[in-house]
Design an enzyme around this catalytic site. Structure first.
Site: not given
Ligand code: AMP
Ligand code: TRP
Length: 339
Positions: A118, A202, A205
């Site tokens: 990040k 990956k 967002k």
């Molecule tokens: P975040 O968007 O970082 O708050 O992630 C929220 C949840 O979504 C967490 O459990 C992450 O591990 C999961 N997550 C985020 N991006 C991915 C992705 N590209 N593939 C699978 N899981 C994801």
């Protein structure tokens, strides 16, 4: 053997909109595990403050907190069965996080790959909050003595840190088994959904290109367009697992199909063996639209009544506080804080 009763905790940050990776990697498993154990799901609004898109943007934080809550419910998290709340309404998270800041070692945090990704080359400009982010995550989990944490693959290292903090606390305060060693629950065909523009990155967002991800709020036309434009390679689909080697985009799209259809991956490979991507993509569009558009519609319905969302969060926060308060009280006593 741990003596802790099974309890689930997980959370997502209210930043930008949720996407297919969040849904397949985490949310879908949250819904399923509700049938197996008691669950707490939080919207981690304090974690969101570590992101530039949230810090300094109060309206967005509030709006996004309601949106993410709506996404949880629309995906099948049932607020009458699971405890659903936003992190900042349960002050015990932040209190335990401070104590854990004193348990965790700098060396442990220095190893966190997500922080490095990040911040890139600009570590000195990052907030202290971003650095200790995984410590707050450990507090989110351990303040309830949660035993199971359903997340995507990218959170594995953060959960290892949670376990390290738990173990060190138990050792340092001579309280074996005070905190559990929480298990990551990383299951399904899509624990790491990749970008639609680049199968080695990956789905995220924060990717600049909206074509890299399918958002939970995308309408049917947008979903179709994004899938049709998704990067592929010139070959037909393979007839076995082996044929996926070196073909990250094909692998990602097949994983997405398997996860959405809830079918084993080899069955999906067998079904499309030798077909062109355009045939496969047509089927994937139909499947994604069928599974995702009802979620978007339900989100819109829920968001029309923000006061009701706030009531759900408040009720959840009260229930969560009741669970967290006695744990924090015991922690304070163990470490010698009076009161
Ligand atoms: P975040 O968007 O970082 O708050 O992630 C929220 C949840 O979504 C967490 O459990 C992450 O591990 C999961 N997550 C985020 N991006 C991915 C992705 N590209 N593939 C699978 N899981 C994801
Ligand atoms: N760090 C997680 C992510 O970015 C979000 C999170 C915060 C979380 N606290 C948590 C996940 C507790 C599981 C449990 O995805």
């Amino acid at each position: 053997m741990s003596s802790h009763p099974h309890l689930v905790l997980s959370g997502m940050q209210p930043t930008n909109t949720l996407h297919l990776g969040n849904y397949l990697g985490a949310l879908k498993n949250w819904v399923k595990i509700q049938d197996e154990m008691p669950c707490l799901y939080c919207v981690v609004d304090m974690h969101a403050l570590t992101q530039d898109s949230a810090y300094g943007h109060p309206k967005e934080v509030a709006q996004s907190t309601r949106e993410v809550t709506a996404a949880y419910i629309a995906s099948g998290v049932d607020p009458t069965r699971s405890t659903l709340f936003n992190q900042s309404q349960v002050h015990q998270h932040a209190e335990l996080a401070w104590i854990f800041n004193c348990v965790a070692r700098l060396g442990w945090l220095d190893r966190m790959t997500q922080f490095k990704e990040k911040t890139g080359k600009h570590k000195e400009r990052a907030s202290v909050g971003l650095y200790t982010y995984p410590v707050l995550m450990a507090a989110d989990i351990l303040v309830y003595r949660a035993t199971h944490v359903p997340v995507g693959e990218d959170q594995r290292q953060h959960l290892e840190l949670t376990r390290d903090i738990s173990q060190k606390f138990n050792n340092d305060f001579d309280a074996p088994d005070f905190f559990p060693l929480p298990e990551p629950v990383i299951t399904g065909h899509a624990t790491r959904v990749m970008s639609l523009r680049d199968g080695t990155k990956k789905m995220s967002k924060t990717d600049e290109s909206d074509y890299s991800r399918i958002n939970l709020v995308d309408d049917a036309d947008t979903i179709a367009q994004k899938i049709r434009k998704a990067k592929t390679d010139p070959n037909p689909l393979p007839d076995g697992e082996k044929g996926l080697e070196g073909r990250p985009e094909a692998e990602n799209l097949l994983n997405i199909f398997a996860a959405l259809a809830e079918t084993p991956r080899d069955a999906v490979i067998a079904r499309f063996a030798g077909q062109t991507f355009s045939v496969f993509k047509n089927e994937l569009v139909d499947l994604a639209v069928e599974k995702l558009t009802p979620i978007a519609a339900e989100m819109t319905r829920l968001l029309a009544d923000p006061a009701e969302i706030d009531r759900i969060l408040k009720r959840g926060a009260e229930a969560a506080s009741e669970l967290a308060a006695p744990v924090l009280k015991d922690v304070k006593q163990l470490i010698g804080l009076i009161g």
